[in-house]
Design a protein around this motif. Structure first.
Motif, PDB file in Angstrom:
ATOM      1  N   ALA A 316       0.868  -1.177   0.000  1.00  0.00           N
ATOM      2  CA  ALA A 316       0.000   0.000   0.000  1.00  0.00           C
ATOM      3  C   ALA A 316       0.905   1.227   0.000  1.00  0.00           C
ATOM      4  O   ALA A 316       1.987   1.197   0.591  1.00  0.00           O
ATOM      5  CB  ALA A 316      -0.880  -0.006   1.241  1.00  0.00           C
ATOM      6  N   PRO A 317       0.505   2.313  -0.684  1.00  0.00           N
ATOM      7  CA  PRO A 317       1.396   3.480  -0.749  1.00  0.00           C
ATOM      8  C   PRO A 317       1.722   4.028   0.637  1.00  0.00           C
ATOM      9  O   PRO A 317       0.842   4.108   1.494  1.00  0.00           O
ATOM     10  CB  PRO A 317       0.609   4.492  -1.577  1.00  0.00           C
ATOM     11  CG  PRO A 317      -0.729   3.919  -1.832  1.00  0.00           C
ATOM     12  CD  PRO A 317      -0.750   2.503  -1.405  1.00  0.00           C
ATOM     13  N   ALA A 318       2.991   4.363   0.833  1.00  0.00           N
ATOM     14  CA  ALA A 318       3.378   5.026   2.073  1.00  0.00           C
ATOM     15  C   ALA A 318       2.817   6.446   2.025  1.00  0.00           C
ATOM     16  O   ALA A 318       2.428   6.932   0.977  1.00  0.00           O
ATOM     17  CB  ALA A 318       4.890   5.052   2.192  1.00  0.00           C
ATOM     18  N   LYS A 319       2.763   7.081   3.184  1.00  0.00           N
ATOM     19  CA  LYS A 319       2.089   8.373   3.258  1.00  0.00           C
ATOM     20  C   LYS A 319       3.021   9.432   3.846  1.00  0.00           C
ATOM     21  O   LYS A 319       3.693   9.176   4.835  1.00  0.00           O
ATOM     22  CB  LYS A 319       0.876   8.177   4.180  1.00  0.00           C
ATOM     23  CG  LYS A 319      -0.082   9.333   4.267  1.00  0.00           C
ATOM     24  CD  LYS A 319      -1.324   8.883   5.049  1.00  0.00           C
ATOM     25  CE  LYS A 319      -2.187  10.049   5.440  1.00  0.00           C
ATOM     26  NZ  LYS A 319      -3.351   9.655   6.228  1.00  0.00           N
ATOM     27  N   VAL A 320       3.035  10.595   3.216  1.00  0.00           N
ATOM     28  CA  VAL A 320       3.814  11.713   3.749  1.00  0.00           C
ATOM     29  C   VAL A 320       2.873  12.881   4.003  1.00  0.00           C
ATOM     30  O   VAL A 320       2.127  13.281   3.119  1.00  0.00           O
ATOM     31  CB  VAL A 320       4.922  12.153   2.780  1.00  0.00           C
ATOM     32  CG1 VAL A 320       5.722  13.299   3.371  1.00  0.00           C
ATOM     33  CG2 VAL A 320       5.852  10.997   2.500  1.00  0.00           C
ATOM     34  N   VAL A 321       2.901  13.381   5.209  1.00  0.00           N
ATOM     35  CA  VAL A 321       2.010  14.485   5.572  1.00  0.00           C
ATOM     36  C   VAL A 321       2.842  15.752   5.748  1.00  0.00           C
ATOM     37  O   VAL A 321       3.788  15.763   6.530  1.00  0.00           O
ATOM     38  CB  VAL A 321       1.254  14.180   6.881  1.00  0.00           C
ATOM     39  CG1 VAL A 321       0.391  15.375   7.283  1.00  0.00           C
ATOM     40  CG2 VAL A 321       0.409  12.925   6.736  1.00  0.00           C
ATOM     41  N   PHE A 322       2.498  16.777   4.999  1.00  0.00           N
ATOM     42  CA  PHE A 322       3.170  18.065   5.164  1.00  0.00           C
ATOM     43  C   PHE A 322       2.280  18.970   6.006  1.00  0.00           C
ATOM     44  O   PHE A 322       1.084  19.071   5.750  1.00  0.00           O
ATOM     45  CB  PHE A 322       3.398  18.734   3.808  1.00  0.00           C
ATOM     46  CG  PHE A 322       4.404  18.029   2.942  1.00  0.00           C
ATOM     47  CD1 PHE A 322       5.737  18.382   2.979  1.00  0.00           C
ATOM     48  CD2 PHE A 322       4.012  16.996   2.110  1.00  0.00           C
ATOM     49  CE1 PHE A 322       6.667  17.723   2.192  1.00  0.00           C
ATOM     50  CE2 PHE A 322       4.933  16.325   1.315  1.00  0.00           C
ATOM     51  CZ  PHE A 322       6.264  16.694   1.358  1.00  0.00           C
ATOM     52  N   THR A 323       2.867  19.614   6.990  1.00  0.00           N
ATOM     53  CA  THR A 323       2.085  20.621   7.709  1.00  0.00           C
ATOM     54  C   THR A 323       2.512  21.981   7.168  1.00  0.00           C
ATOM     55  O   THR A 323       3.686  22.296   7.144  1.00  0.00           O
ATOM     56  CB  THR A 323       2.328  20.578   9.222  1.00  0.00           C
ATOM     57  OG1 THR A 323       3.690  20.919   9.477  1.00  0.00           O
ATOM     58  CG2 THR A 323       2.043  19.209   9.788  1.00  0.00           C
ATOM     59  N   PHE A 324       1.533  22.713   6.681  1.00  0.00           N
ATOM     60  CA  PHE A 324       1.813  24.058   6.182  1.00  0.00           C
ATOM     61  C   PHE A 324       1.049  25.017   7.051  1.00  0.00           C
ATOM     62  O   PHE A 324       0.009  24.673   7.592  1.00  0.00           O
ATOM     63  CB  PHE A 324       1.315  24.226   4.749  1.00  0.00           C
ATOM     64  CG  PHE A 324       2.063  23.412   3.745  1.00  0.00           C
ATOM     65  CD1 PHE A 324       3.432  23.340   3.782  1.00  0.00           C
ATOM     66  CD2 PHE A 324       1.378  22.717   2.767  1.00  0.00           C
ATOM     67  CE1 PHE A 324       4.131  22.595   2.846  1.00  0.00           C
ATOM     68  CE2 PHE A 324       2.062  21.965   1.816  1.00  0.00           C
ATOM     69  CZ  PHE A 324       3.441  21.910   1.862  1.00  0.00           C
TER      70      PHE A 324
END
Ligand SMILES: [Zn+2]
Length: 644
Positions: A316-324
């Motif tokens: 399953a695709p890994a996930k990257v979360v950006f906080t802006f």
């Protein structure tokens, strides 16, 4: 010159070092058959792991690119070191002292270490001194640093966990300390710890809080330093180590040494914007948080995270979360990710805190749970990019929707995977409340206009802005576009209202809503007509009426009033009375009202469609919108019945 490392020491280093542990600093491994482990190769780009490690024999091999060897060659390759440097690095990690073939007396041993190892050692000593100074209760200047941290919710345990320190104000303390420990001027300058001025060396960081920046193996390779004092001659809020032989900002992520394990098990990384945000996130329980150090998130950062997250094709695709913080810069970063790497964009998410708070502020104001919730609430990067673009437009008007559609179309068009585009087109048309076909046409048009090749994709198209009216001045209104039949009808109605007031009773004028005219100049003239009518000018002479309308309109449109007052209507006038047919005039009023109702119906339909597509809106709202839409449709049917 230091001699060669003794052969038996090299063997000892290999024996005491676990190749599995060393590789795991860079690549997440999983079991692959008896006695072997697999992961994504650090030496070539791949989506299916072919990089294999056999701990029992102490070797690795990549079936994709053919690289292979033992633990020493691995360290050489992955960290770009010479053979001697790699052995020294591993020996230092294992707490071993190396012996050299010649000239290796104990006095010279310190200086015989390789350059890189020396720089790492200097950083270790510097970090130790910085921490010690920060925690020294007797130091007044360090108190400012301690206060800064306490005000942001970081206690001494947190300070220790992240190795935060204080670079004293005097400007030479670290340099003196390191020289006393036997480091050379050149080493201090090369490592970016000291600068060279006309009066000798000075500390690179002065009167600042410092965060150690560590590589994935946990060695400190640089520092990030925050300004604290007004008298700091360097205005920059954050100062980072410049590029050095051991520090490349495009290859380091602050906090990765602490976050690596969680990133690997959760297959998720959270990218925040600063050192205090990393601290706050970890303390709040988001242990996958990292930050770039004085540079934008780039392709090398992507590569590092991918190997650790096991971003493999069959998972399953890994996930990257950006906080802006929800500003333009954040949006720009999001758009950039889209242009650069589609697969990456598809697994990127954006979390924006209410009020644009960063994780550090959020934790202070609302507590740990809110920081975790922020990450949980992250929306796909695509949705973020589209929504922030849409937000600039007023979707309650037809013009707003058209402009938003034009602005958003390039984003949808930039999705290179053609099979995904129709789905996104449908989704976005729902958010905008426009027909899917309309949106699709706009996306195709944007695709034709987009530059070919891999050049910079233009950002969201800026809209044509109507100049803001300035107090005391008359804004120049755009000339009405007479190619538009609706605008032509508006013009004829205004001509009739100005030239034949007696044929259009007050009730007829009152039946026309103030915003019934689409062309701004027409709207201004109609305002003048209503003002003049309210003052009773309709009952006077034709000339007095035209003059009254002119006076009641802004200077910029008086020319238009004059024009409208003389331009004959495009209809056959009654030969006896010399007047236009009443039926024709009534049809003009009805025509303008009908077009106006049509726009309101389109707006109401769009609102309803958006509400139906938004899971957040309740059935109450949807029903309400449906009812008001029906009311408008009934009104239009009645209007048309009266005309015919
Ligand atoms: Zn490979």
């Amino acid at each position: 010159m230091p001699g060669r490392i003794r052969a038996e020491d090299i063997t000892a280093v290999k024996e005491r070092t676990s190749i599995e542990d060393v590789v795991r600093d860079h690549v997440t491994l999983r079991p692959a058959g008896v006695g072997s482990l697999k992961g994504l190769c650090p030496f070539h780009d791949e989506k299916t792991p072919s990089f294999t490690v056999r701990p029992s024999v102490g070797s690795y091999h990549c079936f994709g690119c053919g690289e292979g060897g033992d633990v020493i060659s691995f360290v050489q390759q992955v960290e770009h070191l010479t053979f001697t440097e790699a052995v020294e690095r591993l020996a230092a990690k294992a707490g071993m002292e190396l012996r050299y073939e010649e000239g290796g007396g104990p006095r010279e041993r310190g200086t015989s270490l390789g350059k890189r190892q020396r720089l790492l050692e200097a950083h270790r000593v510097a970090e130790e001194l910085y921490t010690q100074i920060l925690l020294d209760q007797g130091r007044a200047d360090a108190r400012t640093g301690r206060d800064f941290l306490r005000e942001r919710g970081f206690d001494s345990a947190a300070v220790e966990r992240f190795g935060v320190g204080f670079a004293p104000q005097d400007g030479e303390a670290l340099t003196r300390h390191l020289l006393e420990r036997g480091f050379t001027d050149d080493e201090l300058v090369a490592g970016g710890l000291s600068g060279r001025g006309s009066r000798g060396l000075y500390d690179r960081f002065r009167g600042r809080l410092v965060w150690p920046i560590r590589d994935t193996t946990g060695d400190t390779v640089g520092f990030g330093a925050r300004r604290l004092f007004e008298e700091d001659r360097i205005a920059a809020k954050y100062l980072n180590t410049a590029e050095t032989p051991i520090y490349r900002k495009s290859h380091v992520l602050y906090g990765l040494d602490l976050a690596k394990k969680a990133i690997s098990t959760e297959r998720q990384a959270v990218v925040v914007e600063g050192y205090t945000d990393v601290m706050a996130a970890h303390l709040a329980g988001v242990e996958t948080a990292v930050a770039t150090c004085g540079t934008a998130f780039g392709v090398d950062h992507i590569k590092i995270l991918r190997r650790i997250m096991r971003d493999e094709a069959d998972l399953a695709p890994a996930k990257v979360v950006f906080t802006f913080d929800g500003d333009a810069a954040g949006q720009k970063a999001a758009m950039k990710a889209f242009g650069e790497d589609q697969r990456w964009a598809a697994q990127s998410f954006v979390a924006v805190a209410p009020d644009g708070m960063d994780p550090c502020d959020l934790r202070l104001a609302k507590g740990d749970a809110e920081v975790r919730a922020l990450v949980d609430r992250a929306v796909p990067m695509f949705e973020f990019a589209v929504r922030t673009t849409i937000d600039r437009f007023d979707l309650d008007t037809a013009e707003g929707r058209v402009q938003a559609m034009k602005a958003v179309a390039p984003i949808v068009g930039s999705i290179r995977d053609a099979s995904l585009r129709p789905e996104y087109t449908r989704t976005v048309s729902g958010w905008l409340g426009v027909e899917v076909e309309q949106m699709a046409t706009e996306v195709r048009r944007a695709g034709r206009l987009a530059p070919q090749g891999d050049g910079d994709r233009p950002g969201p198209v800026s809209t044509d802005e109507v100049p803001e009216p300035v107090a005391g001045e008359t804004p120049a209104l755009p000339a009405p576009d007479l190619r538009d039949p609706v605008v032509r009808t508006e013009r004829q109605l205004l001509q009739a209202l100005i030239q034949h007031p007696q044929q259009l009773p007050e009730a007829a004028v009152d039946s026309i809503p103030a915003d019934a005219f689409t062309a701004p100049a027409h709207r201004a003239v109609f305002d003048g007509i209503r003002i003049a009518a309210a003052s009773g000018a309709r009952v006077g002479s034709a000339a007095a009426w035209v003059a009254a309308v002119g006076e009641a309109t802004p200077l910029g449109v008086r020319g238009l009033v004059a024009e409208l007052s003389v331009d004959p209507l495009p209809v056959r006038y009654d030969p006896t009375s010399g007047l236009p047919p009443q039926r024709y005039l009534d049809a003009l009023v009805a025509g303008v009202r009908d077009a106006h109702l049509g726009r309101r119906i389109a707006d109401a339909t769009a609102s309803l469609r958006r509400a139906e597509n938004d899971p957040a809106s309740g059935s109450g709202l949807v029903n309400e919108l449906r009812t008001s839409l029906q009311a408008l449709e009934i009104e239009r049917v009645r209007l048309r019945e009266r005309v015919s």
